[in-house]
Design a protein around this motif. Sequence first.
Motif, PDB file in Angstrom:
ATOM      1  N   VAL A   1       0.832  -1.203   0.000  1.00  0.00           N
ATOM      2  CA  VAL A   1       0.000   0.000   0.000  1.00  0.00           C
ATOM      3  C   VAL A   1       0.864   1.250   0.000  1.00  0.00           C
ATOM      4  CG1 VAL A   1      -2.006  -1.030   1.144  1.00  0.00           C
ATOM      5  CG2 VAL A   1      -0.142  -0.099   2.530  1.00  0.00           C
ATOM      6  N   GLY A   2       0.271   2.341  -0.516  1.00  0.00           N
ATOM      7  CA  GLY A   2       0.961   3.617  -0.425  1.00  0.00           C
ATOM      8  C   GLY A   2       0.953   4.130   0.986  1.00  0.00           C
ATOM      9  N   THR A   3      -0.208   4.065   1.645  1.00  0.00           N
ATOM     10  CA  THR A   3      -0.338   4.403   3.062  1.00  0.00           C
ATOM     11  C   THR A   3      -1.217   3.357   3.729  1.00  0.00           C
ATOM     12  OG1 THR A   3      -2.267   5.814   2.644  1.00  0.00           O
ATOM     13  CG2 THR A   3      -0.108   6.884   2.638  1.00  0.00           C
ATOM     14  N   GLY A   4      -0.986   3.126   5.018  1.00  0.00           N
ATOM     15  CA  GLY A   4      -1.776   2.128   5.736  1.00  0.00           C
ATOM     16  C   GLY A   4      -0.935   0.908   6.073  1.00  0.00           C
ATOM     17  N   THR A   5      -1.536  -0.255   5.958  1.00  0.00           N
ATOM     18  CA  THR A   5      -0.868  -1.503   6.316  1.00  0.00           C
ATOM     19  C   THR A   5      -0.888  -2.480   5.148  1.00  0.00           C
ATOM     20  OG1 THR A   5      -1.477  -1.268   8.645  1.00  0.00           O
ATOM     21  CG2 THR A   5      -0.878  -3.471   7.900  1.00  0.00           C
ATOM     22  N   GLY A   6       0.264  -3.008   4.815  1.00  0.00           N
ATOM     23  CA  GLY A   6       0.339  -4.014   3.767  1.00  0.00           C
ATOM     24  C   GLY A   6      -0.361  -5.289   4.189  1.00  0.00           C
ATOM     25  N   LEU A   7      -0.740  -6.091   3.221  1.00  0.00           N
ATOM     26  CA  LEU A   7      -1.462  -7.321   3.521  1.00  0.00           C
ATOM     27  C   LEU A   7      -0.508  -8.482   3.813  1.00  0.00           C
ATOM     28  CD1 LEU A   7      -4.514  -7.335   1.093  1.00  0.00           C
ATOM     29  CD2 LEU A   7      -4.293  -6.412   3.397  1.00  0.00           C
TER      30      LEU A   7
END
Length: 707
Positions: free
Chosen positions: A229-235
């Motif tokens: 992700v650009g911002t937040g949390t990757g999966l």
Amino acid sequence: MATGSSSATSFAKGGSGGASTSPGAGGAGGPGGQGGSATATSSAATGDSSSTNVTASAVGGSGGTASYAGGTGGAGGGASATASGSSNGGAVQVNGTIIGGAGGTGYYGASGGNGAAANINNIVSGSTTGTLNLNQSANGGDGGSSYGGGYPAVGTAGAGGNASSTLSVNDTAASSLNAGSNAYGGAGGFADGGGNSGVAGAGTATAAVTATGAAAATSNAHGGLGGGVGTGTGLTGGAATSGANVSSTGSSSSAEAYAQGGAGGLVQGGSGGAGGSGGAGSATAVAASTGASSASASANGAGGDGGVAYYAGNIGGNGVSGTASASATSGSGTVQVYGTIAGGAGGSGYYGARGGNGAAANANNIVSGSTTGSLYLNQSANGGNGGTSYSNGYPAVGTAGAGGNGSSTLSINDTAASSINASASAKGGASGFSDSGNYGAAGSANALTNVTTTNSAYVVGTASAVGGTGFGIQGGAAAATARIAGASNGYAKASSQTQSSLGSAYTSANSPVGGPASAVTQVSIGTSGIASVPSILAGQSLSTAILSPSTGGALAIGGMSIGYGGSGESLTYTTTAQFSNIAQNGNVLLTFLDHGVLGDGFSSMTLDIVINGTGHNYAWNDLASAETFFSHDTLDFGPYSGNLSLQLYWSLTSQSPGDGFGFDYAIGNYQVSAVPEPSTWAMMIIGFAGLGFMSWRKVRSSKASFA
């Protein structure tokens, strides 16, 4: 039917889907076209004993791209393949592969398309009375990414395609059969601009073989990369599951399974986000033979690494542990079983982001086997390394991740095998490195091998523990114990080691079987503790050491003890302690502080001290002179400036039940008066117990009796 060598190869690839056009005024973007499907079929045969080689491969087309919000990239195209070959006694090689098409990318707020799944079930086949090799692979397509391109719209990335490969073979003709099944999940798509990333594809591979000749199967499964992700949390990374099951009624059998969880998705920017955690990896291997034929099984389950993180305020994802199980059986043939569990590494942090933590790895009796012949069991647990943290020139300071602990426990109670070789090993993950912030803690390692036999077998039991490398002053503590009971011959051996910026420490112990035998080793760096004579136990050799203890001022302290465990035969026990790369400035001092004795001590005893490659040898045949030497005797080896290397090699020989000897030592200027208060002792004992350490008893008499 033709004679002579034969071969056939087929390849098919689907076309890519078309791209969507720009929307009209106020309109939504259109969908990209789906990728084309692909099918490949190949077969070959020879009527004589010549070889046959067949390959079939198919690749699905990629989905078309899409532009602007409301549009979605095209889905990847599917693929299928079949391959078969035969020979009248010659070698036959058959390969089949399918690759799902990737999902189309979305631009300017459009969503990404899903990668195609890849599912295969016995797409390869063959026949011969010679060697038959069958191998098939499935690869899920990657999910399409979604990019905002500066537009405010938020798209969703495509999911990676799942992959599964099932290969089942029942053969009564081939003299040798080798089967391989492989599956690779597709990566989840990346989404920037606050969009939702794509789920990673899972990989599932199984290989099952039943044969009358020599049979082997290998299964490999890999989870896909988690969507970033650009911002937040990757999966989270994709899960991987691998299984191999082999049975032969007339010859040897071999099963090997490997599973690697996918890495977590990255986080590219913003603050308060994290890389995704790694995916789980699980492997199972089973092999069975009859009569005197051998059987071997190996399973390796590795968890995925955490996702990478960029910029201060974000943190790398945590690694995830794997699981594994392996077993093998034979009537009277040699049985070898190997099992490994690995924790994934923590994700790295860049531009001031923090590193993620490595995963712990715990292996508890993950290997088993049975035979009346020779039995080999070996299991390992490896903690994941801590994620690094780099500033990359930015002023932000990130903290590195901690290494995962490693723990391996192998307990065997066998009534059939004529000989047993059992080994448990553990490794702690290295501390994460930081070029501007704090280092992570190094992972500890604990290994235990416990073998009991009622068959008076020859037994070798080994345990090895390696603490994680510490980039700071503390390496991971390590403790290893090997025990044997009921054996007629053999030995128990243990070793422990660790290292940090202060140097490295290694201890080992070896006890021959003459009754119950055990070997115990422990090492740590920078921990609190004082030198003390270890307990003396019958049949046990022990070596413990602390490099750069936090109390007393010594460069290193340690203790060794050996207790005779035989019933009158002459037995020789050995222990070692090795210290390397210790900063030294001044005279090299080695002080033997005190000692303990059981019975008459020993028949003979030697001590070799090696300092920077130069040996100093001592030997005793009488207790009185040894007691004098080990009673607060300081050896001064002269001045030295630089990295010091010092090793102790001790051996004790006895043939008298009840004999034993032990001593403690210090390297450098050691303040013997630095004895902790009772409350401090209690805390030290609790701390050592948590790491698998034994507490050392201080003995200040020239002759003492130990329980």
